[in-house]
Design a protein around this motif. Structure first.
Motif, mmCIF file in Angstrom:
data_model
loop_
_atom_site.group_PDB
_atom_site.id
_atom_site.type_symbol
_atom_site.label_atom_id
_atom_site.label_comp_id
_atom_site.label_asym_id
_atom_site.label_seq_id
_atom_site.Cartn_x
_atom_site.Cartn_y
_atom_site.Cartn_z
ATOM 1 N N ALA A 143 -64.047 -112.737 2.563
ATOM 2 C CA ALA A 143 -65.287 -111.985 2.454
ATOM 3 C C ALA A 143 -66.207 -112.565 1.420
ATOM 4 N N ALA A 144 -67.420 -112.072 1.412
ATOM 5 C CA ALA A 144 -68.386 -112.454 0.395
ATOM 6 C C ALA A 144 -67.889 -111.971 -0.955
ATOM 7 N N ASN A 145 -68.312 -112.645 -2.043
ATOM 8 C CA ASN A 145 -67.798 -112.366 -3.358
ATOM 9 C C ASN A 145 -67.996 -110.924 -3.791
ATOM 10 N N SER A 146 -69.048 -110.269 -3.338
ATOM 11 C CA SER A 146 -69.346 -108.925 -3.793
ATOM 12 C C SER A 146 -68.700 -107.860 -2.914
ATOM 13 N N GLU A 147 -67.966 -108.263 -1.904
ATOM 14 C CA GLU A 147 -67.455 -107.296 -0.948
ATOM 15 C C GLU A 147 -66.234 -106.561 -1.480
ATOM 16 N N GLY A 189 -60.144 -103.149 -3.570
ATOM 17 C CA GLY A 189 -60.209 -104.359 -4.372
ATOM 18 C C GLY A 189 -61.564 -105.030 -4.213
ATOM 19 N N LYS A 190 -62.099 -105.523 -5.297
ATOM 20 C CA LYS A 190 -63.407 -106.175 -5.268
ATOM 21 C C LYS A 190 -63.246 -107.675 -5.465
ATOM 22 N N MET A 191 -63.813 -108.455 -4.536
ATOM 23 C CA MET A 191 -63.719 -109.898 -4.603
ATOM 24 C C MET A 191 -64.597 -110.427 -5.732
ATOM 25 N N GLN A 192 -64.024 -111.266 -6.579
ATOM 26 C CA GLN A 192 -64.735 -111.838 -7.713
ATOM 27 C C GLN A 192 -65.349 -113.194 -7.350
ATOM 28 N N PRO A 193 -66.337 -113.648 -8.130
ATOM 29 C CA PRO A 193 -66.975 -114.945 -7.838
ATOM 30 C C PRO A 193 -65.997 -116.116 -7.768
ATOM 31 N N ASP A 194 -64.864 -116.022 -8.508
ATOM 32 C CA ASP A 194 -63.897 -117.122 -8.490
ATOM 33 C C ASP A 194 -62.887 -116.997 -7.354
ATOM 34 N N GLY A 195 -63.081 -116.007 -6.461
ATOM 35 C CA GLY A 195 -62.206 -115.855 -5.312
ATOM 36 C C GLY A 195 -61.013 -114.956 -5.534
ATOM 37 N N THR A 196 -60.840 -114.419 -6.737
ATOM 38 C CA THR A 196 -59.732 -113.504 -6.994
ATOM 39 C C THR A 196 -60.128 -112.086 -6.596
ATOM 40 N N LEU A 197 -59.119 -111.272 -6.337
ATOM 41 C CA LEU A 197 -59.343 -109.885 -5.960
ATOM 42 C C LEU A 197 -58.958 -108.990 -7.129
ATOM 43 N N LYS A 198 -59.889 -108.173 -7.578
ATOM 44 C CA LYS A 198 -59.683 -107.321 -8.747
ATOM 45 C C LYS A 198 -59.596 -105.857 -8.327
ATOM 46 N N LEU A 249 -50.434 -98.188 -6.696
ATOM 47 C CA LEU A 249 -51.868 -98.085 -6.455
ATOM 48 C C LEU A 249 -52.659 -99.200 -7.124
ATOM 49 N N GLU A 250 -52.281 -99.559 -8.352
ATOM 50 C CA GLU A 250 -53.102 -100.488 -9.129
ATOM 51 C C GLU A 250 -52.594 -101.928 -9.097
ATOM 52 N N ASN A 251 -51.371 -102.142 -8.632
ATOM 53 C CA ASN A 251 -50.823 -103.498 -8.636
ATOM 54 C C ASN A 251 -50.270 -103.929 -7.286
ATOM 55 N N VAL A 252 -49.241 -103.230 -6.814
ATOM 56 C CA VAL A 252 -48.595 -103.634 -5.567
ATOM 57 C C VAL A 252 -49.574 -103.592 -4.403
ATOM 58 N N CYS A 253 -50.351 -102.513 -4.319
ATOM 59 C CA CYS A 253 -51.329 -102.365 -3.235
ATOM 60 C C CYS A 253 -52.322 -103.524 -3.223
ATOM 61 N N ILE A 254 -52.800 -103.899 -4.397
ATOM 62 C CA ILE A 254 -53.761 -105.000 -4.498
ATOM 63 C C ILE A 254 -53.115 -106.326 -4.129
ATOM 64 N N TRP A 265 -50.679 -106.797 -1.940
ATOM 65 C CA TRP A 265 -50.586 -106.853 -0.489
ATOM 66 C C TRP A 265 -51.950 -107.117 0.138
ATOM 67 N N LEU A 266 -52.956 -106.473 -0.392
ATOM 68 C CA LEU A 266 -54.301 -106.673 0.133
ATOM 69 C C LEU A 266 -54.746 -108.119 -0.061
ATOM 70 N N LYS A 267 -54.451 -108.657 -1.225
ATOM 71 C CA LYS A 267 -54.819 -110.051 -1.510
ATOM 72 C C LYS A 267 -54.148 -111.007 -0.528
ATOM 73 N N MET A 268 -52.866 -110.754 -0.251
ATOM 74 C CA MET A 268 -52.137 -111.624 0.669
ATOM 75 C C MET A 268 -52.754 -111.601 2.060
ATOM 76 N N PHE A 269 -53.158 -110.421 2.504
ATOM 77 C CA PHE A 269 -53.688 -110.329 3.855
ATOM 78 C C PHE A 269 -55.146 -110.729 3.948
ATOM 79 N N LEU A 270 -55.813 -110.877 2.836
ATOM 80 C CA LEU A 270 -57.138 -111.488 2.867
ATOM 81 C C LEU A 270 -57.038 -112.916 3.376
ATOM 82 N N VAL A 271 -55.927 -113.537 3.058
ATOM 83 C CA VAL A 271 -55.683 -114.900 3.540
ATOM 84 C C VAL A 271 -55.088 -114.865 4.944
ATOM 85 N N ARG A 272 -54.053 -114.024 5.165
ATOM 86 C CA ARG A 272 -53.379 -113.976 6.459
ATOM 87 C C ARG A 272 -54.312 -113.547 7.591
#
Length: 311
Positions: A18-22, A116-125, A178-183, A185-192
């Motif tokens: 996604a776009a960085n601000s998404e 989770g909010k995508m950061q400019p460096d591509g990480t999910l916060k 909620l604050e770690n494991v969920c994120i 999994w979400l990060k992994m599937f952003l790629v998958r």
């Protein structure tokens, strides 16, 4: 994985790059009935995993099996995962506490997940956690993950709130999910699930007008439909000025179409005699699409002329 407090349904959601601000959301919604009501298709327990409002996994107490709703989900998880699932019988104890019998059907609904909010460096916060319950259509309990305590929405929830608040270990586990494991999994599937977004269709945009209740007025509508993900920017311009709520602009927000895509409809009431130029400007950052449509001064549905379309 997803250590649900009352359910063992695993929340595994996917999204495209996604776009960085998404902002992406990973949620599980579930419904438990005190007893089957006899309605076809309505089960005593159902759970649905969602990504940005899009179903990716489903479970119900009749089939007792987890079902992938997207092809890529099958490939991500083992065959053992898609076997038989279970859910705990926790509605009965809550009904007993409320001194209710089984003469009528009672409904408990829940929603749990994270954003989770995508950061400019591509990480999910981590952006926000959601963990709420409703009983018979009314808000019941919610969890404050930041401060680790339960909040009772009504008086009848006080006893449950005090009991759950005394279980520190479970509250720590919920916060960690909620604050770690969920994120994670979400990060992994952003790629998958990235290919899904790459193949997503661009929004189709229409601008049209119909008669208003006031005879001298028209309702000018900008409709964007058929896109994924649901986050989209819609602007109606009058002589290059963007109209806002102060101008009477109203929006439906992102709504599901029923085919895994979304739509959004913005409209404003204008004078028939208004000779201004009206343009609908739609930006879908997830697919890097920008579309502009000029209203051709025609009435009724889907009367429009193309002004400009940019990839």
């Amino acid at each position: 994985m997803c250590h649900m407090f009352f359910i063992t349904v695993l929340v595994l959601l996917g999204a495209g790059l996604a776009a960085n601000s998404e902002i992406h959301s990973l949620t599980c919604i579930y419904t438990a009935l005190s007893k089957p009501d006899g309605t076809p298709g309505i089960h005593k327990f159902t759970a649905m995993d969602l990504l940005d409002g899009r179903a990716i996994e489903y479970y119900d107490s009749e089939s007792e099996r987890k079902v992938p709703k997207q092809e890529w989900m099958k490939e991500c998880l083992s065959a053992e995962y898609w076997g038989k699932g279970t859910e705990e019988q926790w509605l009965e104890s809550l009904m007993n506490r409320k001194r209710q019998n089984d003469s009528v059907v009672h409904v408990l609904q829940g929603m749990r997940g994270c954003e989770g909010k995508m950061q400019p460096d591509g990480t999910l916060k981590f952006h926000r956690a959601m963990h709420t319950y409703a009983y018979d259509g009314h808000d019941f309990l919610s969890f404050d993950s930041k401060n680790k305590f339960w909040i009772a929405a009504i008086q009848e929830a006080q006893l449950t709130m005090r009991e759950w608040d005394s279980d520190q270990a479970t509250k720590e586990r919920i916060k960690r999910y909620l604050e770690n494991v969920c994120i994670k999994w979400l990060k992994m599937f952003l790629v998958r699930g990235g290919k899904q977004l790459e193949e997503a269709p661009p929004p189709v945009v229409y601008v049209f007008a119909k008669k208003a209740k006031v005879e001298t007025n028209l309702i000018l509508t900008c409709l964007a439909t058929g896109f994924y993900t649901k986050d989209i920017i819609v602007r109606i311009k009058r002589n290059r000025r963007v109209l806002a709520k102060e101008d009477g602009l109203m929006s439906s927000g992102g709504l599901p179409n029923g085919d895994d895509t979304f739509q959004r409809r913005d409209h404003v009431e204008i004078l028939k005699s208004d000779l201004s130029t009206f343009i609908c400007n739609v930006t879908h950052e997830a697919t890097n699409i920008s579309v502009k449509k000029l209203w051709g001064k025609k009435l009724c549905c889907f009367s429009f002329v193309s002004f400009l379309s940019l990839d």
